[in-house]
Design an enzyme around this catalytic site. Structure first.
Site, PDB file in Angstrom:
ATOM      1  N   ASP A   9      -2.064  -2.837 -10.517  1.00  0.00           N
ATOM      2  CA  ASP A   9      -2.198  -2.653  -9.064  1.00  0.00           C
ATOM      3  C   ASP A   9      -2.740  -1.292  -8.607  1.00  0.00           C
ATOM      4  O   ASP A   9      -2.206  -0.690  -7.663  1.00  0.00           O
ATOM      5  CB  ASP A   9      -0.836  -2.884  -8.377  1.00  0.00           C
ATOM      6  CG  ASP A   9      -0.303  -4.303  -8.536  1.00  0.00           C
ATOM      7  OD1 ASP A   9      -0.961  -5.124  -9.202  1.00  0.00           O
ATOM      8  OD2 ASP A   9       0.792  -4.597  -8.000  1.00  0.00           O
ATOM      9  N   ASP A  47      -2.601  -7.078  -6.665  1.00  0.00           N
ATOM     10  CA  ASP A  47      -1.708  -7.687  -5.678  1.00  0.00           C
ATOM     11  C   ASP A  47      -2.611  -8.332  -4.621  1.00  0.00           C
ATOM     12  O   ASP A  47      -3.549  -7.685  -4.125  1.00  0.00           O
ATOM     13  CB  ASP A  47      -0.843  -6.575  -5.066  1.00  0.00           C
ATOM     14  CG  ASP A  47       0.506  -7.042  -4.569  1.00  0.00           C
ATOM     15  OD1 ASP A  47       1.097  -7.958  -5.166  1.00  0.00           O
ATOM     16  OD2 ASP A  47       0.988  -6.466  -3.568  1.00  0.00           O
ATOM     17  N   HIS A  49      -2.330 -10.880  -1.409  1.00  0.00           N
ATOM     18  CA  HIS A  49      -1.517 -11.692  -0.505  1.00  0.00           C
ATOM     19  C   HIS A  49      -2.354 -12.349   0.596  1.00  0.00           C
ATOM     20  O   HIS A  49      -3.263 -11.712   1.141  1.00  0.00           O
ATOM     21  CB  HIS A  49      -0.472 -10.818   0.200  1.00  0.00           C
ATOM     22  CG  HIS A  49       0.502 -10.164  -0.718  1.00  0.00           C
ATOM     23  ND1 HIS A  49       1.267 -10.862  -1.615  1.00  0.00           N
ATOM     24  CD2 HIS A  49       0.842  -8.857  -0.869  1.00  0.00           C
ATOM     25  CE1 HIS A  49       2.044 -10.011  -2.280  1.00  0.00           C
ATOM     26  NE2 HIS A  49       1.804  -8.791  -1.860  1.00  0.00           N
ATOM     27  N   HIS A  53       1.933 -13.061   4.788  1.00  0.00           N
ATOM     28  CA  HIS A  53       2.795 -13.318   3.620  1.00  0.00           C
ATOM     29  C   HIS A  53       4.253 -13.022   3.972  1.00  0.00           C
ATOM     30  O   HIS A  53       4.543 -12.072   4.708  1.00  0.00           O
ATOM     31  CB  HIS A  53       2.353 -12.417   2.457  1.00  0.00           C
ATOM     32  CG  HIS A  53       2.966 -12.765   1.148  1.00  0.00           C
ATOM     33  ND1 HIS A  53       3.929 -11.994   0.554  1.00  0.00           N
ATOM     34  CD2 HIS A  53       2.759 -13.826   0.323  1.00  0.00           C
ATOM     35  CE1 HIS A  53       4.291 -12.554  -0.609  1.00  0.00           C
ATOM     36  NE2 HIS A  53       3.582 -13.661  -0.772  1.00  0.00           N
ATOM     37  N   HIS A  82       0.235  -5.417   3.324  1.00  0.00           N
ATOM     38  CA  HIS A  82      -0.563  -4.701   2.312  1.00  0.00           C
ATOM     39  C   HIS A  82      -1.319  -5.699   1.445  1.00  0.00           C
ATOM     40  O   HIS A  82      -0.923  -6.852   1.319  1.00  0.00           O
ATOM     41  CB  HIS A  82       0.347  -3.833   1.439  1.00  0.00           C
ATOM     42  CG  HIS A  82       1.293  -4.633   0.587  1.00  0.00           C
ATOM     43  ND1 HIS A  82       2.481  -5.137   1.073  1.00  0.00           N
ATOM     44  CD2 HIS A  82       1.207  -5.048  -0.697  1.00  0.00           C
ATOM     45  CE1 HIS A  82       3.086  -5.820   0.121  1.00  0.00           C
ATOM     46  NE2 HIS A  82       2.335  -5.802  -0.965  1.00  0.00           N
ATOM     47  N   LYS A 106      -1.933 -11.724  -8.234  1.00  0.00           N
ATOM     48  CA  LYS A 106      -0.553 -12.190  -8.073  1.00  0.00           C
ATOM     49  C   LYS A 106      -0.125 -12.014  -6.632  1.00  0.00           C
ATOM     50  O   LYS A 106      -0.700 -11.224  -5.902  1.00  0.00           O
ATOM     51  CB  LYS A 106       0.377 -11.428  -9.018  1.00  0.00           C
ATOM     52  CG  LYS A 106       0.368  -9.927  -8.799  1.00  0.00           C
ATOM     53  CD  LYS A 106       1.098  -9.208  -9.922  1.00  0.00           C
ATOM     54  CE  LYS A 106       1.096  -7.716  -9.710  1.00  0.00           C
ATOM     55  NZ  LYS A 106       1.762  -7.258  -8.494  1.00  0.00           N
ATOM     56  N   CYS A 151       6.224  -2.923  -9.636  1.00  0.00           N
ATOM     57  CA  CYS A 151       5.388  -3.841 -10.420  1.00  0.00           C
ATOM     58  C   CYS A 151       5.275  -3.435 -11.889  1.00  0.00           C
ATOM     59  O   CYS A 151       5.258  -4.304 -12.766  1.00  0.00           O
ATOM     60  CB  CYS A 151       4.033  -4.013  -9.750  1.00  0.00           C
ATOM     61  SG  CYS A 151       4.215  -4.872  -8.163  1.00  0.00           S
TER      62      CYS A 151
HETATM   63 ZN   LIG Z   1       2.616  -7.034  -2.591  1.00  0.00          ZN
END
Ligand SMILES: [Zn+2]
Length: 197
Positions: A9, A47, A49, A53, A82, A106, A151
């Site tokens: 990330d 990451d 989204h 989310h 984010h 993810k 993470c």
């Molecule tokens: Zn996130």
């Protein structure tokens, strides 16, 4: 043994100026790039989204970032919005080398967050990374990236539980450190058998 570098990330929203900035997050980029040639494979995670989310505080009436909510899979921290798919915030840091073997995304399911590169936060739904690594014969992993206590922590512990030999290079990670989360993460990684360097 085949040894992979997993870069967690390193995205604009986790770097200074981003929506969920990790202090000093951008300081690791040059060092991470320099490590890449030493590995048989390089894997980046991202990451990723959808807007709205459920892990965003803005999706819950009366909640603010860093509040906790109960989910069927346990408590979940609520974050500022984010890494929304396709935005500049979700893009990798501009200086990060992205000529990796694999980029794994993810957190793209609306109702479940995913800290770990291996499983979503229910600790059951796989991302597919384990299968990728095993079919390539990779058994050793070195992890770097953001954030140490979220993470990177969950990815390292899951990898160790799956039987991979895992090292986390703390000099190439930076932490959020929310209410002692960094100390807790370091202890959890050690007890899972992760080597911290
Ligand atoms: Zn996130």
């Amino acid at each position: 043994m085949t040894h992979a570098l997993i870069v967690i990330d390193v995205q604009n929203d986790f770097c200074p100026g981003g929506a969920l900035a990790v202090p000093g997050g951008d300081e690791i980029v040059a060092g991470v790039n320099a490590m890449m040639p030493d590995f048989d494979a390089v894997i980046l995670t991202q990451d990723w989204h959808p807007a709205g989310h459920f892990s965003f505080a803005s999706s819950h009436d009366g909640k603010v970032p860093y509040d906790l909510v109960d989910m069927p899979y346990g408590p979940q921290v609520l974050w500022p919005d984010h890494c929304i798919q396709g935005t500049t915030g979700a893009a990798f840091h501009a200086d990060l080398r992205t000529d990796a073997d694999l980029i794994i995304r993810k957190g793209f399911r609306n109702d479940i967050d995913s800290y770990s590169a291996f499983f979503e936060n229910d600790h059951k739904t796989p991302t597919g990374l384990e299968g990728y690594l095993r079919t390539r014969g990779i058994s050793r992993l070195t992890m770097v990236g953001l954030a140490t206590d979220f993470c990177v922590h969950y990815s390292a512990v899951d990898a160790a539980k799956l039987g991979f030999e895992v090292t986390v290079r703390l000099d190439a990670c930076r932490a959020i450190d929310l209410d002692g989360s960094l100390d807790a993460a370091l202890a959890a990684m050690k007890s899972a058998g992760v080597t911290l360097v």
